[in-house]
Design an enzyme around this catalytic site. Structure first.
Site, PDB file in Angstrom:
ATOM      1  CB  ALA A  35      -4.045   4.528  -2.249  1.00 17.44           C
ATOM      2  CB  ALA A  42      -0.976   0.018   1.529  1.00 13.75           C
ATOM      3  CG  ASP A  43       1.975   3.331  -2.877  1.00 18.11           C
ATOM      4  OD1 ASP A  43       3.319   4.485  -2.844  1.00 18.11           O
ATOM      5  OD2 ASP A  43       1.837   2.687  -3.496  1.00 18.11           O
ATOM      6  NE  ARG A  44      -2.109   9.445   0.536  1.00 16.95           N
ATOM      7  CZ  ARG A  44      -2.119  10.300   0.993  1.00 16.95           C
ATOM      8  NH1 ARG A  44      -2.647  10.570   2.846  1.00 16.95           N
ATOM      9  NH2 ARG A  44      -1.012  10.925   0.926  1.00 16.95           N
TER      10      ARG A  44
END
Length: 372
Positions: free
Chosen positions: A263, A253-255
């Site tokens: 995200a 995950a990036d966020r």
């Protein structure tokens, strides 16, 4: 048990005052390290995806700012010729580097933390302040290594307990391994731990267009450690789940928003939808630095869009492969949002596993990181 680190997969080479980053665009055929001397150097390295992976970006940024300040300190007329000037340089550098990529929350959270800590440092000399910044950055680096180890341990235990098989077959996307972090990885770190424990049947790596991080980087890592893998094109995931025994999908995950909306690399949501259709548990693995309690849900996330040539050209040869014409339109988002309802297996962090509720809201990440 975590194995010794494979130095071949090291993407960050750091010693106090020096930083070299592996140019991951050139893998798997060339191993080239770029020396990072200035704030412009690290901003460009992040923007151009020489360094990539949310944790690696954040750690590299913190280390680079400390190194850049040290180099500025050596100049007779540099910005770091006084305590106040050095503090201003460090704070402004954090603000500048933060703009390189907007979607991955690790970068902004790490640099906001670094700014806060720098503001609190009491130093009598410019050199003392630069040294304090280096210590703070090195702490961030060491923490990410520990986060990797915790994610591996918690993730492997949780997946095997939920799946209840002696060996599991896993699908993953993008590259979430040692190259994307400080040491072992997040989602690929969990896969690694399953392999180390003799519990991995096969990992299926999506190629991950248009940058092919799965084909270039995840496959590279699997080859280096003899992890059993199969490379598939992104559009093959539904066919794979429908025709072969797949036990889990594990992604990074990036966020991760407060409600669990995630995200991650474009194509992740496709994977989640297919997994839900075929009843395959879907897991997200990420450090607590990726959890963003300040963002309520995925609708509030700014999705980075990149250059159109990433789709119109072969990224290796730079040769155009798409016809030109006035009617041509191109949309190239780097990330998508996977709704929390599709994260059926849970969110794996270094602090443990958040398991989904039966009804919305499916997650409340403030249980791990607090409200702010």
């Amino acid at each position: 048990m975590t194995r010794a680190h494979n130095a071949t997969l090291e993407s960050i080479q750091y010693a106090r005052g020096t930083l070299r980053l592996l140019d991951q665009r050139k893998l798997p055929f060339e191993t080239v390290f770029d020396e990072i001397l200035t704030v412009d150097d690290i901003w460009t390295a992040i923007k151009e995806m020489r360094v990539r992976g949310a944790p690696a970006i954040a750690v590299s940024a913190a280390l680079a700012i400390a190194v850049a300040a040290g180099n500025e300190l050596k100049k007779n007329d540099g910005a770091c010729n006084s305590v106040d000037g050095t503090r201003r340089f460090l704070l402004e550098s954090c603000d500048t580097v933060m703009t390189a990529r907007p979607t991955a929350v690790n970068l902004s959270k790490t640099l906001i933390r670094l700014k806060r800590d720098i503001a609190d440092v009491t130093a009598n000399t410019a050199g003392g302040l630069v040294e304090a910044c280096a210590v703070l950055a090195e702490k961030i680096y060491a923490e990410d290594v520990a986060y990797n180890e915790g994610i591996m341990r918690h993730g492997a235990a949780h997946v095997t307990q939920l799946v209840k098989k002696s060996k599991v077959s896993v699908i993953t996307i993008c590259n979430t391994g040692a190259l994307a972090t400080s040491r072992y990885g997040t989602a690929l770190g969990v896969v690694r731990q399953l392999f180390y424990e003799g519990k991995l049947e096969q990992v299926y790596a999506c190629e991950t267009r248009p940058w092919n991080q799965g084909a270039r980087l995840t496959v590279y890592e699997c080859v280096q450690e003899n992890i059993p893998f199969t490379l598939i094109c992104d559009s093959a995931v539904s066919a794979l789940m429908g025709s072969r025994p797949i036990d889990a999908v594990i992604v990074g995950a990036d966020r991760i928003c407060r409600n669990g909306d995630t995200a991650n690399k474009i194509g992740t949501c496709n994977l989640a939808v297919a997994a839900a259709h075929y009843g395959v548990p879907f897991f997200v693995a990420a450090p607590s630095t990726t959890l963003d309690p300040m963002t309520a849900d995925g609708e509030s996330v700014v999705i980075e869009e990149r250059e159109t040539m990433e789709l119109t050209h072969n990224m290796a040869t730079q040769q155009r492969v798409v016809a030109e014409g006035p009617s041509l339109r191109i949309w190239n988002p780097v990330f998508d949002i996977t709704p929390a309802a599709l994260v059926t297996g849970g969110i794996i962090t270094e602090r443990g596993v958040l398991q989904p509720s039966a009804t919305a809201p499916f997650f409340d990440i403030t249980r791990i990181v607090g409200a702010s």
